[in-house]
Design a protein around this motif. Structure first.
Motif, PDB file in Angstrom:
ATOM      1  N   SER A  29       0.600  -1.305  -0.082  1.00 29.10           N
ATOM      2  CA  SER A  29      -0.197  -0.069  -0.072  1.00 29.10           C
ATOM      3  C   SER A  29       0.781   1.224   0.141  1.00 29.10           C
ATOM      4  O   SER A  29       1.950   1.355   1.021  1.00 29.10           O
ATOM      5  CB  SER A  29      -0.848   0.060   1.193  1.00 29.10           C
ATOM      6  N   ILE A  30       0.611   2.195  -0.922  1.00 30.97           N
ATOM      7  CA  ILE A  30       1.294   3.424  -1.172  1.00 30.97           C
ATOM      8  C   ILE A  30       0.502   4.517  -1.174  1.00 30.97           C
ATOM      9  O   ILE A  30      -0.544   4.360  -1.364  1.00 30.97           O
ATOM     10  CB  ILE A  30       2.361   3.332  -2.288  1.00 30.97           C
ATOM     11  N   THR A  31       1.106   5.643  -0.725  1.00 29.50           N
ATOM     12  CA  THR A  31       0.424   7.029  -0.834  1.00 29.50           C
ATOM     13  C   THR A  31       1.255   7.766  -1.791  1.00 29.50           C
ATOM     14  O   THR A  31       2.474   8.026  -1.626  1.00 29.50           O
ATOM     15  CB  THR A  31       0.531   7.639   0.319  1.00 29.50           C
ATOM     16  N   SER A  32       0.776   8.301  -2.799  1.00 27.31           N
ATOM     17  CA  SER A  32       1.455   9.239  -3.892  1.00 27.31           C
ATOM     18  C   SER A  32       0.411  10.443  -4.198  1.00 27.31           C
ATOM     19  O   SER A  32      -0.471  10.615  -3.862  1.00 27.31           O
ATOM     20  CB  SER A  32       1.333   8.505  -5.254  1.00 27.31           C
ATOM     21  N   TYR A  33       1.276  11.513  -4.654  1.00 30.83           N
ATOM     22  CA  TYR A  33       0.969  12.854  -4.925  1.00 30.83           C
ATOM     23  C   TYR A  33       1.035  13.050  -6.631  1.00 30.83           C
ATOM     24  O   TYR A  33       1.986  12.451  -6.882  1.00 30.83           O
ATOM     25  CB  TYR A  33       1.631  13.806  -4.232  1.00 30.83           C
ATOM     26  N   ALA A  34       0.038  13.714  -7.110  1.00 29.46           N
ATOM     27  CA  ALA A  34       0.180  13.892  -8.453  1.00 29.46           C
ATOM     28  C   ALA A  34       1.238  15.017  -8.747  1.00 29.46           C
ATOM     29  O   ALA A  34       1.952  14.922  -9.951  1.00 29.46           O
ATOM     30  CB  ALA A  34      -1.057  14.776  -8.920  1.00 29.46           C
ATOM     31  N   SER A  35       1.558  15.912  -7.790  1.00 26.18           N
ATOM     32  CA  SER A  35       2.679  16.737  -8.002  1.00 26.18           C
ATOM     33  C   SER A  35       3.334  17.409  -6.599  1.00 26.18           C
ATOM     34  O   SER A  35       2.498  17.093  -5.520  1.00 26.18           O
ATOM     35  CB  SER A  35       2.146  18.153  -8.774  1.00 26.18           C
ATOM     36  N   ALA A  36       4.015  18.132  -6.625  1.00 26.83           N
ATOM     37  CA  ALA A  36       4.822  18.806  -5.327  1.00 26.83           C
ATOM     38  C   ALA A  36       3.806  19.687  -4.702  1.00 26.83           C
ATOM     39  O   ALA A  36       3.542  19.861  -3.631  1.00 26.83           O
ATOM     40  CB  ALA A  36       6.101  19.519  -5.455  1.00 26.83           C
ATOM     41  N   ARG A  37       2.891  20.280  -5.478  1.00 21.87           N
ATOM     42  CA  ARG A  37       1.852  21.131  -5.045  1.00 21.87           C
ATOM     43  C   ARG A  37       0.600  20.487  -4.430  1.00 21.87           C
ATOM     44  O   ARG A  37      -0.245  21.286  -3.917  1.00 21.87           O
ATOM     45  CB  ARG A  37       1.411  22.284  -6.154  1.00 21.87           C
ATOM     46  N   ASP A  38       0.326  19.258  -4.724  1.00 17.55           N
ATOM     47  CA  ASP A  38      -0.707  18.399  -4.513  1.00 17.55           C
ATOM     48  C   ASP A  38      -0.689  18.136  -2.968  1.00 17.55           C
ATOM     49  O   ASP A  38       0.202  17.891  -2.380  1.00 17.55           O
ATOM     50  CB  ASP A  38      -0.954  17.200  -5.313  1.00 17.55           C
ATOM     51  N   SER A  39      -1.964  18.406  -2.376  1.00 20.20           N
ATOM     52  CA  SER A  39      -2.279  18.174  -0.927  1.00 20.20           C
ATOM     53  C   SER A  39      -3.133  17.004  -0.695  1.00 20.20           C
ATOM     54  O   SER A  39      -3.591  16.989   0.641  1.00 20.20           O
ATOM     55  CB  SER A  39      -2.533  19.765  -0.187  1.00 20.20           C
ATOM     56  N   ASN A  40      -3.635  16.564  -1.596  1.00 23.75           N
ATOM     57  CA  ASN A  40      -4.613  15.521  -1.669  1.00 23.75           C
ATOM     58  C   ASN A  40      -3.801  13.986  -1.764  1.00 23.75           C
ATOM     59  O   ASN A  40      -4.015  13.673  -3.225  1.00 23.75           O
ATOM     60  CB  ASN A  40      -5.653  15.770  -2.450  1.00 23.75           C
ATOM     61  N   PRO A  41      -3.055  13.334  -1.140  1.00 19.88           N
ATOM     62  CA  PRO A  41      -2.698  12.298  -1.372  1.00 19.88           C
ATOM     63  C   PRO A  41      -3.635  11.106  -1.917  1.00 19.88           C
ATOM     64  O   PRO A  41      -4.668  11.191  -1.361  1.00 19.88           O
ATOM     65  CB  PRO A  41      -1.883  11.528  -0.246  1.00 19.88           C
ATOM     66  N   ILE A  42      -3.396  10.256  -2.823  1.00 17.23           N
ATOM     67  CA  ILE A  42      -4.006   9.258  -2.929  1.00 17.23           C
ATOM     68  C   ILE A  42      -3.371   7.686  -2.701  1.00 17.23           C
ATOM     69  O   ILE A  42      -2.301   7.632  -2.892  1.00 17.23           O
ATOM     70  CB  ILE A  42      -4.054   9.129  -4.734  1.00 17.23           C
ATOM     71  N   GLU A  43      -4.242   7.016  -2.001  1.00 17.82           N
ATOM     72  CA  GLU A  43      -3.726   5.739  -1.648  1.00 17.82           C
ATOM     73  C   GLU A  43      -4.169   4.634  -2.660  1.00 17.82           C
ATOM     74  O   GLU A  43      -5.240   4.899  -3.330  1.00 17.82           O
ATOM     75  CB  GLU A  43      -4.457   5.123  -0.368  1.00 17.82           C
ATOM     76  N   GLY A  44      -3.161   3.785  -2.935  1.00 17.38           N
ATOM     77  CA  GLY A  44      -3.475   2.621  -3.790  1.00 17.38           C
ATOM     78  C   GLY A  44      -2.444   1.691  -3.451  1.00 17.38           C
ATOM     79  O   GLY A  44      -1.496   1.604  -2.735  1.00 17.38           O
ATOM     80  N   ASN A  45      -2.391   0.457  -4.238  1.00 20.41           N
ATOM     81  CA  ASN A  45      -1.807  -0.773  -3.958  1.00 20.41           C
ATOM     82  C   ASN A  45      -0.801  -0.795  -5.175  1.00 20.41           C
ATOM     83  O   ASN A  45      -1.222  -0.753  -6.334  1.00 20.41           O
ATOM     84  CB  ASN A  45      -2.722  -1.909  -3.894  1.00 20.41           C
ATOM     85  N   VAL A  46       0.385  -1.410  -5.024  1.00 20.88           N
ATOM     86  CA  VAL A  46       1.277  -1.703  -5.957  1.00 20.88           C
ATOM     87  C   VAL A  46       1.835  -3.233  -5.535  1.00 20.88           C
ATOM     88  O   VAL A  46       2.015  -3.547  -4.717  1.00 20.88           O
ATOM     89  CB  VAL A  46       2.593  -0.704  -5.941  1.00 20.88           C
ATOM     90  N   GLU A  47       1.780  -3.972  -6.749  1.00 16.88           N
ATOM     91  CA  GLU A  47       2.042  -5.493  -6.540  1.00 16.88           C
ATOM     92  C   GLU A  47       3.617  -5.239  -7.138  1.00 16.88           C
ATOM     93  O   GLU A  47       3.988  -4.839  -8.207  1.00 16.88           O
ATOM     94  CB  GLU A  47       1.432  -6.443  -7.452  1.00 16.88           C
TER      95      GLU A  47
END
Length: 102
Positions: free
Chosen positions: A14-32
């Motif tokens: 499970s990872i948390t990622s951002y669309a850009s450096a200015r993004d304040s809304n992280p999106i959680e997702g799964n990576v295999e």
């Protein structure tokens, strides 16, 4: 003659990622992560507890050439291009045996 395999290690992370450096809304997702088991290490802490680690060659599945599904739905992984090879400080070739998914 084709060289194929039907065994390995899969870790779902499970990872948390951002669309850009200015993004304040992280999106959680799964990576295999798909790995080929190369070594098994057992750490024994004076017989109080033991930890089993798998050392793996991790395939780079971030490109279409790295992973695909065949006509029967089986996952095929290309181990010609590896990631986390231990060349950089952040690379991690090990996974706990309890973390594997498959």
């Amino acid at each position: 003659m084709r060289r194929t395999q039907n065994c390995g290690v899969v870790v779902n992370s499970s990872i948390t990622s951002y669309a850009s450096a200015r993004d304040s809304n992280p999106i959680e997702g799964n990576v295999e992560y798909y790995g080929l088991l190369t070594d098994i290490i057992e750490l024994d802490y004076y017989s109080r507890w033991k930890v089993v680690l798998f050392r793996c060659d991790w395939a780079d599945v971030n490109t279409a050439r790295g992973i695909k599904k065949d006509q029967f739905g089986f996952t095929m992984v290309n181990f010609s291009h590896l990631i986390h090879t231990g060349q950089q400080l952040m690379d991690e070739p090990y996974v706990f045996s309890s973390q594997r998914s498959n």
